[in-house]
Scaffold this active site. Structure first.
Site, PDB file in Angstrom:
ATOM      1  N   ARG A 200      45.459  37.146 -48.475  1.00 13.02           N
ATOM      2  CA  ARG A 200      44.066  37.587 -48.628  1.00 13.02           C
ATOM      3  C   ARG A 200      43.740  38.727 -47.642  1.00 13.02           C
ATOM      4  NH1 ARG A 200      45.658  35.097 -51.947  1.00 13.02           N
ATOM      5  NH2 ARG A 200      44.898  33.216 -52.947  1.00 13.02           N
TER       6      ARG A 200
ATOM      7  N   SER B 146      36.112  30.594 -54.028  1.00 15.14           N
ATOM      8  CA  SER B 146      36.609  30.024 -52.767  1.00 15.14           C
ATOM      9  C   SER B 146      35.907  30.682 -51.582  1.00 15.14           C
ATOM     10  CB  SER B 146      38.122  30.235 -52.657  1.00 15.14           C
ATOM     11  OG  SER B 146      38.784  29.617 -53.721  1.00 15.14           O
TER      12      SER B 146
ATOM     13  N   GLU C 155      36.616  33.466 -46.419  1.00 14.82           N
ATOM     14  CA  GLU C 155      37.241  34.408 -47.358  1.00 14.82           C
ATOM     15  C   GLU C 155      36.246  35.453 -47.837  1.00 14.82           C
ATOM     16  OE1 GLU C 155      39.430  34.154 -51.677  1.00 14.82           O
ATOM     17  OE2 GLU C 155      40.041  32.728 -50.139  1.00 14.82           O
TER      18      GLU C 155
END
Length: 346
Positions: free
Chosen positions: A171, A245, A342
């Site tokens: 990520r 998420s 995130e």
């Protein structure tokens, strides 16, 4: 001589509520939608909005807005999908940064080009995908990424970045660190296989296919299975505000991971490619800490997936942020793990 590019229309005090999947009602001091790099360059050359920061906007699916933005929000609306090269085995497909990611995935699946079918139904745009190195069900962008074209905001030069210069991580990418705030991603190119590269070992894909008695799945079958899994676990932002998420799945060095697995023998865990680190599902940790289905006013944790924070109606970004901080504190106390966010907090 070519005609000068007309300045795009700029709006003032523009509501971003419909442009972020959390549905947070905040305003941008200025807002503009650009359909080409040339349009944006004309805006820069005018000097009219040099006095405020420029914030680039894709699908608004990976952001939590906590305040009005004293900025020019630039919505990237660069579209188009084209094949720029192919051989007997592969096809190189380039898409504009404003193309909806899931639409791009469906386009490639319909053409029987394999590589990103496991990334079906991930929200957002093509331009945002490499910034996050988005991933799901055992596949990440970097696995099929070829290059991207990004406009440097200071030199006004369109630069090419390959996978190495993008510095992809979990990520993570160059554009979230050293390159943050310096580039506008305009186009992204993927190298996709003409032969199906089926990956069904991660998550529930294999179970869904077996339930349908599909023993030799096509990429269309895999894509549909992923769509069904995501729809069963994740709320539709059109119905309940969310950004998917909210936290990254934490990774731990092997020695720390072994201590955690000894303390919690039932904890799911996965190897990290190219590393001895072990990855653990943040959703499992959050659920074990008792947060699944929690609600405080209109800010809450989704009842089916603890990794997803939700806005049930009129929650502010600050309220959702406070909830996330409470969850992070709880996980640190219970498991000794520091969760990382995130989504981008603005």
């Amino acid at each position: 001589m070519p005609s000068p590019i007309a300045l795009p229309r700029v709006f003032e005090n523009y509501s971003l509520q419909a442009l972020n999947t959390f549905g947070i009602d905040v305003k941008a001091r200025y807002f503009v939608e650009i359909q080409s790099i040339e349009q944006y360059l004309s805006l820069l050359n005018s000097g009219l909005y040099a006095h405020v920061p420029h914030v680039f906007w894709g699908g608004g699916s990976n952001v939590l807005l906590t305040q009005d933005l004293d900025a020019l929000v630039v919505k990237i609306a660069i579209y188009g999908i084209e094949v720029i090269k192919e051989d007997d085995q592969y096809v190189w497909v380039r898409a504009g940064a404003g193309v909806v990611w899931h639409d791009f995935v469906l386009y490639t699946v319909a053409h029987h080009w394999s590589g990103i079918e496991n990334l079906s139904l991930i929200p957002g745009t093509v331009g945002a995908a490499p910034m996050q190195n988005i991933g799901a069900y055992g596949v990440e962008i970097k696995d099929s990424f070829d290059h991207l074209l990004a406009f440097h905001l200071h030199t006004h030069v369109l630069q090419t970045f390959d996978a190495a210069t993008c510095e992809f991580g979990y990520r993570e990418s160059f554009f979230k660190h050293d390159g943050k705030g310096q580039y506008l991603i305009a186009y992204v190119c993927f190298k996709l296989s003409k032969e199906a590269q089926i990956q069904t070992s991660y998550g529930a894909i294999k179970d869904v296919l077996q339930a349908k008695n599909i023993l030799e799945p096509s990429i269309q079958d895999v894509s549909q299975a992923v769509i069904e899994i995501r729809q069963s676990k994740l709320p539709d932002p059109k119905e309940i505000g969310n950004s998917g998420s909210f936290f990254k799945n934490p990774t731990l060095p092997q020695n720390q991971a072994e201590v955690l697995m000894k303390a919690y023998p039932q904890i799911p865990h996965y190897p990290v490619a190219g590393s001895t680190d072990i990855k653990f599902p943040a959703g499992w940790l959050i659920e074990q800490a008792g947060w699944k289905g929690f609600r405080d006013g209109d800010a809450g944790v989704h009842a089916k997936q603890a990794l997803v924070l939700v806005n049930y109606g009129k929650a502010t970004g600050q309220e959702i942020l406070r909830l996330s901080e409470k969850i992070k504190s709880s996980i640190l106390t219970k498991f000794g793990i520091s969760l990382e966010t995130e989504v981008n907090i603005l």
